[in-house]
Scaffold this motif. Sequence first.
Motif, short mmCIF file in Angstrom:
data_model
loop_
_atom_site.label_atom_id
_atom_site.label_comp_id
_atom_site.label_asym_id
_atom_site.label_seq_id
_atom_site.Cartn_x
_atom_site.Cartn_y
_atom_site.Cartn_z
N VAL A 206 0.84 -1.20 0.00
CA VAL A 206 0.00 0.00 0.00
C VAL A 206 0.87 1.25 0.00
O VAL A 206 1.75 1.42 0.86
N LYS A 207 0.64 2.09 -0.99
CA LYS A 207 1.27 3.41 -1.04
C LYS A 207 0.20 4.44 -0.73
O LYS A 207 -0.91 4.37 -1.23
N ILE A 208 0.54 5.40 0.09
CA ILE A 208 -0.39 6.47 0.43
C ILE A 208 0.05 7.75 -0.28
O ILE A 208 1.20 8.18 -0.15
N ASN A 209 -0.86 8.32 -1.06
CA ASN A 209 -0.66 9.65 -1.64
C ASN A 209 -1.37 10.68 -0.77
O ASN A 209 -2.55 10.51 -0.47
N THR A 210 -0.66 11.71 -0.38
CA THR A 210 -1.29 12.81 0.37
C THR A 210 -0.96 14.12 -0.33
O THR A 210 0.21 14.45 -0.54
N VAL A 211 -2.01 14.83 -0.74
CA VAL A 211 -1.82 16.13 -1.39
C VAL A 211 -1.53 17.18 -0.33
O VAL A 211 -2.31 17.36 0.62
N TYR A 212 -0.42 17.85 -0.49
CA TYR A 212 0.05 18.87 0.45
C TYR A 212 -0.63 20.18 0.09
O TYR A 212 -0.31 20.81 -0.92
N ILE A 213 -1.60 20.59 0.94
CA ILE A 213 -2.42 21.77 0.65
C ILE A 213 -2.15 22.83 1.72
O ILE A 213 -2.68 22.76 2.83
N PRO A 214 -1.30 23.80 1.44
CA PRO A 214 -0.96 24.82 2.45
C PRO A 214 -2.21 25.51 3.00
O PRO A 214 -3.13 25.88 2.26
N PRO A 240 2.68 17.86 -3.89
CA PRO A 240 2.34 19.28 -3.79
C PRO A 240 1.05 19.60 -4.55
O PRO A 240 0.82 19.09 -5.65
N LEU A 241 0.23 20.43 -3.97
CA LEU A 241 -1.01 20.86 -4.61
C LEU A 241 -0.75 21.48 -5.97
O LEU A 241 0.19 22.26 -6.14
N ILE A 242 -1.57 21.13 -6.95
CA ILE A 242 -1.63 21.86 -8.21
C ILE A 242 -2.83 22.80 -8.09
O ILE A 242 -3.97 22.34 -8.01
N PRO A 243 -2.63 24.12 -8.01
CA PRO A 243 -3.74 25.05 -7.75
C PRO A 243 -4.75 25.08 -8.89
O PRO A 243 -4.43 25.51 -10.00
N THR A 254 6.69 24.94 -1.97
CA THR A 254 7.92 24.96 -2.76
C THR A 254 8.60 23.60 -2.67
O THR A 254 8.28 22.79 -1.79
N PRO A 255 9.53 23.31 -3.57
CA PRO A 255 10.28 22.06 -3.44
C PRO A 255 10.95 21.91 -2.08
O PRO A 255 11.00 20.81 -1.53
N LYS A 256 11.45 23.01 -1.53
CA LYS A 256 12.08 22.97 -0.20
C LYS A 256 11.05 22.59 0.86
O LYS A 256 11.33 21.75 1.74
N GLU A 257 9.87 23.17 0.79
CA GLU A 257 8.82 22.85 1.77
C GLU A 257 8.38 21.40 1.63
O GLU A 257 8.09 20.73 2.64
N LYS A 258 8.34 20.91 0.40
CA LYS A 258 7.99 19.50 0.20
C LYS A 258 9.04 18.60 0.84
O LYS A 258 8.69 17.63 1.54
N ARG A 259 10.33 18.89 0.63
CA ARG A 259 11.38 18.07 1.22
C ARG A 259 11.31 18.11 2.74
O ARG A 259 11.49 17.08 3.42
N GLU A 260 11.04 19.28 3.29
CA GLU A 260 10.94 19.40 4.74
C GLU A 260 9.77 18.58 5.27
O GLU A 260 9.87 17.96 6.34
N MET A 261 8.66 18.58 4.53
CA MET A 261 7.51 17.77 4.95
C MET A 261 7.85 16.29 4.89
O MET A 261 7.49 15.51 5.79
N GLN A 262 8.52 15.87 3.84
CA GLN A 262 8.93 14.47 3.73
C GLN A 262 9.83 14.09 4.90
O GLN A 262 9.70 12.99 5.47
N ASP A 263 10.74 14.99 5.27
CA ASP A 263 11.63 14.71 6.40
C ASP A 263 10.85 14.58 7.70
O ASP A 263 11.20 13.77 8.57
#
Length: 300
Positions: A206-214, A240-243, A254-263
């Motif tokens: 099982v893979k979980i996709n979660t859309v990151y919605i600021p 990351p959300l596609i608006p 941002t890519p940086k915010e995505k990496r930080e969330m993954q961490d």
Amino acid sequence: MADESYRTATVQGKEVPYDPEQLRKISEHPCYSDKACHAFGRCHIPVAPKCNIQCNYCIRDFDCVNESRPGVTSKVLSPEESLDLVRRVVKDYPYVKVVGIAGPGEPLANPETFEALRLVHEEFPHLIMCISTNGLVLPESIEELAKYDVGNVTVTLNAIDPAIGEKIYSWVEYNGKKYHGREAAELLLSQQLKGIEMAVAKKMFVKINTVYIPGVNDEHIPEIAKKVGEMGAFTFNVIPLIPQYKFAGITPPTPKEKREMQDRCAPYIKQMRHCARCRADAIGKLGQDVQSCVYREQGK
């Protein structure tokens, strides 16, 4: 002595025993292995136009060649056309090891999905069968998915708190009735968690996709990762959300915010860090799609 037909994979720092066929469903699937994405490809067959929920970030376009995002396909195929497509793809692109159904709507809300799975699995039993779902009808679909050896299941889970979920979904349609607001979010979440639990029990990956919605679910995402990690999900994909649609005015991470969330999520579950946000008709290796060539040749 341990059975030598079993090997192990590292999941959350623990060595988990898998038989060779299970290991193949990891090692040859470009979404489940960051090494496989360089060597193996997938073929998405777009047989599922209808959807049973409306996400506030989702617009499905069935005839759009210039966009690369989920919910987009150049055309919707019948199950028989999909089988013809798979025949061509495995002949011309032998590195393709996975056949997946990811839309453009909700695969499990379309009977054509199961017919396509049946046809492809009967003729190509060696191919890895994969499905992507919002999870609403996953519990009642598990047995049929297992029948066609669907071993890899992706569930899009954007909230485990209905108070957050009701901000993300406009409506949910289940058993002929349309639900809204908190009731819709509670129903969807209950079904998603039940479906994930059943899929794990069936030894599906099982893979979980979660859309990151600021501003909507961002601070909640690590809680989702912790919950699904405890449930036995294999990997977690922050998207990351596609608006667009009702969330068109939200600035995506941002890519940086995505990496930080993954961490932040990494202590709880393995992170997928190489997602290409594939179209519903994607073919080829991640980031090296060949569907335009395949469909052009098929149309001749």
